[in-house]
Design an enzyme around this catalytic site. Sequence first.
Site, PDB file in Angstrom:
ATOM      1  N   ASP A 199     -12.204   7.368   4.226  1.00 55.01           N
ATOM      2  CA  ASP A 199     -10.830   6.988   4.894  1.00 55.01           C
ATOM      3  C   ASP A 199     -10.362   5.713   4.912  1.00 55.01           C
ATOM      4  OD1 ASP A 199      -8.470   7.691   6.524  1.00 55.01           O
ATOM      5  OD2 ASP A 199      -9.968   8.079   8.099  1.00 55.01           O
ATOM      6  N   ASP A 210      -2.725  10.372   3.713  1.00 55.41           N
ATOM      7  CA  ASP A 210      -3.717  10.361   4.023  1.00 55.41           C
ATOM      8  C   ASP A 210      -4.167  11.028   5.072  1.00 55.41           C
ATOM      9  OD1 ASP A 210      -6.496   8.658   4.346  1.00 55.41           O
ATOM     10  OD2 ASP A 210      -5.648   6.802   5.062  1.00 55.41           O
ATOM     11  N   ASP A 245       2.078   6.879   5.499  1.00 54.09           N
ATOM     12  CA  ASP A 245       0.577   5.492   4.920  1.00 54.09           C
ATOM     13  C   ASP A 245       0.978   5.046   3.583  1.00 54.09           C
ATOM     14  OD1 ASP A 245      -1.005   4.609   5.815  1.00 54.09           O
ATOM     15  OD2 ASP A 245      -2.979   5.561   4.395  1.00 54.09           O
ATOM     16  N   GLU A 267      -9.917   3.678   2.853  1.00 50.63           N
ATOM     17  CA  GLU A 267      -9.076   4.143   1.773  1.00 50.63           C
ATOM     18  C   GLU A 267      -7.568   2.806   0.658  1.00 50.63           C
ATOM     19  OE1 GLU A 267      -7.590   5.184   3.771  1.00 50.63           O
ATOM     20  OE2 GLU A 267      -5.671   4.638   3.102  1.00 50.63           O
ATOM     21  N   LYS A 308       0.949  -1.349   0.593  1.00 47.83           N
ATOM     22  CA  LYS A 308      -0.274  -0.096  -0.347  1.00 47.83           C
ATOM     23  C   LYS A 308       1.145   1.517  -0.101  1.00 47.83           C
ATOM     24  CE  LYS A 308      -3.390   2.524   2.453  1.00 47.83           C
ATOM     25  NZ  LYS A 308      -3.906   2.704   4.493  1.00 47.83           N
ATOM     26  N   ARG A 357      -7.725   0.111   1.931  1.00 46.76           N
ATOM     27  CA  ARG A 357      -8.478  -1.780   1.137  1.00 46.76           C
ATOM     28  C   ARG A 357      -8.273  -1.614  -1.000  1.00 46.76           C
ATOM     29  NH1 ARG A 357     -12.515  -2.065   5.889  1.00 46.76           N
ATOM     30  NH2 ARG A 357     -10.238  -0.998   6.927  1.00 46.76           N
ATOM     31  N   LYS A 410      -9.381  13.391   8.838  1.00 53.02           N
ATOM     32  CA  LYS A 410      -9.279  12.733   9.569  1.00 53.02           C
ATOM     33  C   LYS A 410      -9.025  14.008  10.541  1.00 53.02           C
ATOM     34  CE  LYS A 410      -6.346   9.122   8.023  1.00 53.02           C
ATOM     35  NZ  LYS A 410      -6.520   7.983   9.176  1.00 53.02           N
TER      36      LYS A 410
END
Length: 505
Positions: free
Chosen positions: A351, A274, A292, A353, A269, A355, A281
């Site tokens: 959020d 993020d 991230d 995202e 990933k 996956r 967030k």
Amino acid sequence: MKIQVKKGYIAAERSEAVVAGVFEDAKKLSGAAAALDWATGGLIMGMLKSGDFTGKLNKTAALYPEKELPLKRIVLVGLGKQKDFTRDKLRGAAATVARAVRDLGVTSMLLPLDFAHSGLSAQHSAQTLIEAISLGLYQFKEYKTKNNGNGDKSFKACTLLAGTAAELAAAKKGAAYAQAVSKAVCLARDLVSRPSNAATPSHLAHTAKTIAAQHGLVCTVLDKQQAKKTGMGAFLSVAWGSDEPARFIILDYKPSAKKTAPPIVLIGKAITFDSGGISIKPAQGMEEMKTDMAGGAAVLGAMQAAAALKLPVHVVGIVPATENMPSGHAFKPGDIIKSLSGKTIEIITTDAEGRLILADALTYAQRYKPAAIIDMATLTGACVLALGHAASGLMGTDEKLIKKIQAAAESTGEKVWQLPLYEDYGEQIKSDVADMKNAGGKPAGALTAGYFLKAFAGDIPWAHIDIAGTAWASKPLPYTPKGATGVGVRLLVELLEKWGNTAGL
Ligand code: BES
Ligand code: MN
Ligand code: ZN
């Protein structure tokens, strides 16, 4: 830092600093410490008797021999109790003593192979020691305009000393392996440490191309238009909100002897920042979300090391890279998107995202008909709540693959803990309007994320490693300075090395 390996007798070598480990509860000294004590007429025993230094784990002390010896100082490090000693404690002690030498302003040191009398083979000792000191001395200084503090005293050379010709040959192998692996870990750390305005998806793609050019891999990079043509609706749903160009990166390492072998696919990933997107967030701690992309960084590092070490295994690395940002063209809660697999996904929160981009990468991986797929991701805060910063979460569909990952975790000290993927978790991500939804609520958040990914892994043996809690250290660890850990690189390389030298799963 220059690393040399040579044969010699520790007390007879010219050196600015010689290092050695001392156990806390041993009746008498062993290994390098015993030889140094004998050569100095009992200097170490004298210090132990004084009680000023007892061998407590990772405590250090410097000694200055009065006798005419070619060595200027001895720097000792405590190894703790012998019965509690592990290979990972050896790493910590070696790194700690290397930093103690650096902090004295000394720029080179002599490291005896039997530094801790650890019972490891000469090759594994050398590997463990060189890896530990390289990782322990790491600093991220790209943005310091003045070289403050320890920065001035950077280390120049470390000489590993073997006792016999056979040990020398084995130690050379171990040290070379460790250098390739540590270089890859430091690459991953640098990428994770760099802020999102530098470590953009294009920067990751550029890094992948550099690795490919240096080591003869094939690198393919898709931009948004190409990803759209391919049908990567899940990856793109995240990418649309950002003005920073997204990149879907593929690195293929195929050693000549393994031209037809089905590959292992590694997926990382790489959300370079993020923000949470429209489901934004909270501001506090948001700066940490530059990390991230740690899964992607680990995959790039592992690909580099596998190729540099010429491991006899076909490996494909896939790194979907994009920012997750709110904007007028960002995806929104309630949207339904179509993934590359054809499955539709209802967006509950923008959020969740990671996956989504992993889903398309998992589907893309099927093209290679791989022997196994492993994905690595800073996927859920829930995994941090479950395991803290001590271990990564491990989930998967194939017990043999899980066992191999656990074995690699054991020998590298990159701890993993298996979490279940019960069908019950599937209930939480059922959608009324689409094939599934991208979030399953608070309970078992790491596992509903894992269960979501499982739907895209097909029939291929697959494992998922959630590194949300282990990618970044907010306190220094024995062989990891505060900041990016580079977690996953050593684990993956160890796994690939074992895989290449056995018959796969
Ligand atoms: N990147 C985060 C997970 C994360 C949290 C990584 C803390 C490192 C440290 C991920 O994209 C995320 O936001 N996950 C959400 C999922 C939830 C909305 C279903 C989370 O864990 O809160
Ligand atoms: Mn997120
Ligand atoms: Zn994320």
